[in-house]
Scaffold this motif. Structure first.
Motif, PDB file in Angstrom:
ATOM      1  N   ALA A  84       0.830  -1.210   0.000  1.00 15.09           N
ATOM      2  CA  ALA A  84       0.000   0.000   0.000  1.00 15.09           C
ATOM      3  C   ALA A  84       0.863   1.258   0.000  1.00 15.09           C
ATOM      4  CB  ALA A  84      -0.926  -0.017   1.211  1.00 15.09           C
ATOM      5  N   ALA A  85       1.887   1.292   0.843  1.00 13.53           N
ATOM      6  CA  ALA A  85       2.762   2.462   0.912  1.00 13.53           C
ATOM      7  C   ALA A  85       3.582   2.616  -0.367  1.00 13.53           C
ATOM      8  CB  ALA A  85       3.686   2.347   2.124  1.00 13.53           C
ATOM      9  N   LEU A  86       4.001   1.494  -0.950  1.00 16.53           N
ATOM     10  CA  LEU A  86       4.767   1.562  -2.193  1.00 16.53           C
ATOM     11  C   LEU A  86       3.914   2.129  -3.322  1.00 16.53           C
ATOM     12  CD1 LEU A  86       7.540   0.875  -3.371  1.00 16.53           C
ATOM     13  CD2 LEU A  86       6.639  -1.369  -3.981  1.00 16.53           C
ATOM     14  N   GLY A  87       2.644   1.745  -3.366  1.00 19.38           N
ATOM     15  CA  GLY A  87       1.743   2.319  -4.363  1.00 19.38           C
ATOM     16  C   GLY A  87       1.613   3.816  -4.199  1.00 19.38           C
ATOM     17  N   TRP A  88       1.572   4.290  -2.949  1.00 19.58           N
ATOM     18  CA  TRP A  88       1.492   5.730  -2.694  1.00 19.58           C
ATOM     19  C   TRP A  88       2.753   6.438  -3.176  1.00 19.58           C
ATOM     20  CZ3 TRP A  88       4.401   9.114   0.237  1.00 19.58           C
ATOM     21  CH2 TRP A  88       3.853  10.383   0.431  1.00 19.58           C
ATOM     22  N   ILE A  89       3.923   5.840  -2.925  1.00 15.98           N
ATOM     23  CA  ILE A  89       5.177   6.441  -3.354  1.00 15.98           C
ATOM     24  C   ILE A  89       5.251   6.515  -4.875  1.00 15.98           C
ATOM     25  CG2 ILE A  89       7.685   6.065  -3.442  1.00 15.98           C
ATOM     26  CD1 ILE A  89       7.499   4.961  -0.605  1.00 15.98           C
ATOM     27  N   VAL A  90       4.813   5.457  -5.548  1.00 17.38           N
ATOM     28  CA  VAL A  90       4.815   5.446  -7.018  1.00 17.38           C
ATOM     29  C   VAL A  90       3.942   6.567  -7.562  1.00 17.38           C
ATOM     30  CG1 VAL A  90       4.095   4.131  -9.046  1.00 17.38           C
ATOM     31  CG2 VAL A  90       5.363   2.990  -7.217  1.00 17.38           C
ATOM     32  N   ARG A  91       2.745   6.730  -7.009  1.00 16.32           N
ATOM     33  CA  ARG A  91       1.849   7.792  -7.483  1.00 16.32           C
ATOM     34  C   ARG A  91       2.431   9.169  -7.182  1.00 16.32           C
ATOM     35  NH1 ARG A  91      -1.910   4.308  -5.133  1.00 16.32           N
ATOM     36  NH2 ARG A  91      -2.049   5.675  -3.304  1.00 16.32           N
ATOM     37  N   ALA A  92       3.025   9.324  -6.002  1.00 15.85           N
ATOM     38  CA  ALA A  92       3.549  10.636  -5.608  1.00 15.85           C
ATOM     39  C   ALA A  92       4.721  11.056  -6.488  1.00 15.85           C
ATOM     40  CB  ALA A  92       3.970  10.601  -4.140  1.00 15.85           C
ATOM     41  N   LEU A  93       5.646  10.151  -6.751  1.00 17.40           N
ATOM     42  CA  LEU A  93       6.798  10.499  -7.585  1.00 17.40           C
ATOM     43  C   LEU A  93       6.420  10.628  -9.054  1.00 17.40           C
ATOM     44  CD1 LEU A  93       9.681   8.365  -6.010  1.00 17.40           C
ATOM     45  CD2 LEU A  93       9.469  10.862  -6.010  1.00 17.40           C
ATOM     46  N   SER A  94       5.480   9.828  -9.517  1.00 16.48           N
ATOM     47  CA  SER A  94       5.062   9.893 -10.921  1.00 16.48           C
ATOM     48  C   SER A  94       4.417  11.229 -11.264  1.00 16.48           C
ATOM     49  CB  SER A  94       4.095   8.753 -11.236  1.00 16.48           C
ATOM     50  OG  SER A  94       4.711   7.492 -11.054  1.00 16.48           O
ATOM     51  N   ALA A  95       3.919  11.917 -10.265  1.00 12.88           N
ATOM     52  CA  ALA A  95       3.276  13.204 -10.506  1.00 12.88           C
ATOM     53  C   ALA A  95       4.268  14.291 -10.919  1.00 12.88           C
ATOM     54  CB  ALA A  95       2.514  13.658  -9.258  1.00 12.88           C
ATOM     55  N   TYR A  96       5.583  14.023 -10.776  1.00 13.63           N
ATOM     56  CA  TYR A  96       6.598  15.035 -11.101  1.00 13.63           C
ATOM     57  C   TYR A  96       7.251  14.788 -12.451  1.00 13.63           C
ATOM     58  CZ  TYR A  96       6.056  16.749  -6.372  1.00 13.63           C
ATOM     59  OH  TYR A  96       5.536  17.277  -5.223  1.00 13.63           O
ATOM     60  N   GLY A  97       6.572  14.095 -13.324  1.00 14.44           N
ATOM     61  CA  GLY A  97       7.027  13.940 -14.693  1.00 14.44           C
ATOM     62  C   GLY A  97       8.293  13.122 -14.819  1.00 14.44           C
ATOM     63  N   ALA A  98       9.171  13.548 -15.743  1.00 10.53           N
ATOM     64  CA  ALA A  98      10.382  12.780 -16.037  1.00 10.53           C
ATOM     65  C   ALA A  98      11.314  12.718 -14.833  1.00 10.53           C
ATOM     66  CB  ALA A  98      11.110  13.390 -17.231  1.00 10.53           C
ATOM     67  N   ASP A  99      11.430  13.814 -14.092  1.00 10.92           N
ATOM     68  CA  ASP A  99      12.297  13.816 -12.917  1.00 10.92           C
ATOM     69  C   ASP A  99      11.812  12.810 -11.881  1.00 10.92           C
ATOM     70  OD1 ASP A  99      13.848  15.765 -14.053  1.00 10.92           O
ATOM     71  OD2 ASP A  99      12.881  17.422 -12.977  1.00 10.92           O
ATOM     72  N   GLY A 100      10.533  12.809 -11.649  1.00 11.21           N
ATOM     73  CA  GLY A 100       9.975  11.877 -10.681  1.00 11.21           C
ATOM     74  C   GLY A 100      10.111  10.425 -11.116  1.00 11.21           C
ATOM     75  N   ARG A 101       9.931  10.183 -12.420  1.00 16.12           N
ATOM     76  CA  ARG A 101      10.055   8.810 -12.920  1.00 16.12           C
ATOM     77  C   ARG A 101      11.493   8.303 -12.841  1.00 16.12           C
ATOM     78  NH1 ARG A 101       6.141  10.815 -16.547  1.00 16.12           N
ATOM     79  NH2 ARG A 101       7.747  11.337 -18.098  1.00 16.12           N
ATOM     80  N   ARG A 102      12.469   9.194 -13.054  1.00 13.90           N
ATOM     81  CA  ARG A 102      13.865   8.783 -12.924  1.00 13.90           C
ATOM     82  C   ARG A 102      14.183   8.404 -11.476  1.00 13.90           C
ATOM     83  NH1 ARG A 102      15.092  12.919 -16.914  1.00 13.90           N
ATOM     84  NH2 ARG A 102      15.297  14.438 -15.215  1.00 13.90           N
ATOM     85  N   LEU A 103      13.725   9.225 -10.558  1.00 12.32           N
ATOM     86  CA  LEU A 103      13.937   8.899  -9.145  1.00 12.32           C
ATOM     87  C   LEU A 103      13.226   7.606  -8.778  1.00 12.32           C
ATOM     88  CD1 LEU A 103      13.603  12.384  -7.404  1.00 12.32           C
ATOM     89  CD2 LEU A 103      15.671  11.036  -7.728  1.00 12.32           C
ATOM     90  N   LEU A 104      12.047   7.417  -9.338  1.00  7.89           N
ATOM     91  CA  LEU A 104      11.294   6.201  -9.050  1.00  7.89           C
ATOM     92  C   LEU A 104      12.026   4.964  -9.564  1.00  7.89           C
ATOM     93  CD1 LEU A 104       8.653   5.131  -7.849  1.00  7.89           C
ATOM     94  CD2 LEU A 104       7.587   5.434 -10.085  1.00  7.89           C
ATOM     95  N   ALA A 105      12.601   5.063 -10.748  1.00  5.78           N
ATOM     96  CA  ALA A 105      13.377   3.937 -11.274  1.00  5.78           C
ATOM     97  C   ALA A 105      14.603   3.662 -10.416  1.00  5.78           C
ATOM     98  CB  ALA A 105      13.799   4.230 -12.711  1.00  5.78           C
ATOM     99  N   GLY A 106      15.262   4.742  -9.962  1.00  5.99           N
ATOM    100  CA  GLY A 106      16.420   4.571  -9.096  1.00  5.99           C
ATOM    101  C   GLY A 106      16.071   3.949  -7.764  1.00  5.99           C
ATOM    102  N   TYR A 107      14.807   4.063  -7.365  1.00  4.20           N
ATOM    103  CA  TYR A 107      14.347   3.463  -6.119  1.00  4.20           C
ATOM    104  C   TYR A 107      13.844   2.039  -6.321  1.00  4.20           C
ATOM    105  CZ  TYR A 107      11.177   2.682  -2.152  1.00  4.20           C
ATOM    106  OH  TYR A 107      10.524   2.153  -1.083  1.00  4.20           O
TER     107      TYR A 107
END
Length: 218
Positions: A84-107
């Protein structure tokens, strides 16, 4: 000792990431590279210490082991809360476009790799009849599952107490959650060993009188 030595290696590991991440994520500025490295460096060190510990520790069982501290209900609850918390983190970081997706991949990439290794390690130890190895793998796996939960709480705490921006709080919160739960799991493993030794120490004096009675000559 392996964990402390691992933390000493964070400086050269960071420099290795400075060399590797630009090839994986071309065009990324140094500030973004540091953010990506920060999100998983602490947990990567603990993960390396765990692998080294498992490679050196060949014990199948520990005297005074008793019941597991990571039984199935505990690990199942940790998995549900972590998902549940991981899903929240994915949605939160994805909201910041390419920068957020890069950080999400690094995580997510090192997180997923660590999860697979720990789950397979616990399964193999159970299949081979090595309860102590299974216990250490499962405690570390439980800590990994709880990392997103701690990260989500850290994001809210950092935003409200330090008045950080949302994006900065997300990056810092994820790093804090991974490092804190990874270190906490290692601490629980150490306490598990201390508890087993204490149980063994207390059981030995209780067995001595019975042993003397059996060996006594009438």
């Amino acid at each position: 000792m392996l964990l402390c030595y691992g933390y000493l290696l964070t400086a050269p590991l960071l420099r290795l990431e400075w060399g590797a991440l630009p090839a994986v994520l071309p065009g990324l500025p140094m500030a973004e590279i540091n953010r990506v490295a920060l999100m998983h460096l602490g947990s990567l060190v603990v993960f390396g210490a765990l692998l080294a510990s498992r490679a050196k520790d060949r014990r199948d069982i520990v005297d005074g082991f008793g019941r597991s501290w990571a039984p199935l209900p505990v690990t199942a609850a940790a998995h549900l809360a972590g998902a549940a918390a991981l899903g929240w983190i994915v949605r939160a970081l994805s909201a910041y476009g390419a920068d957020g997706r890069r950080l999400l991949a690094g995580y997510l990439v090192p997180y997923g790799l660590a999860y697979v290794v720990m789950a397979l390690g616990a399964r193999r130890a159970a299949r081979d009849g090595r309860p102590w190895a299974r216990e250490e793998w499962r405690i570390q796996l439980t800590g990994l599952c709880l990392a997103p939960v701690v990260s989500a709480g850290a994001v809210a705490f950092l935003q409200r107490t330090l008045d950080l921006g949302r994006f900065t709080a997300l990056t810092a919160g994820v790093a804090v959650g991974c490092g804190l739960t990874a270190f906490g799991a290692t601490l629980v493993v150490s306490l598990r060993l201390v508890h087993a030794r204490e149980v063994r120490r207390r059981s030995v004096p209780a067995l001595l009188p019975a042993a003397r009675q059996r060996t006594a000559v009438p």
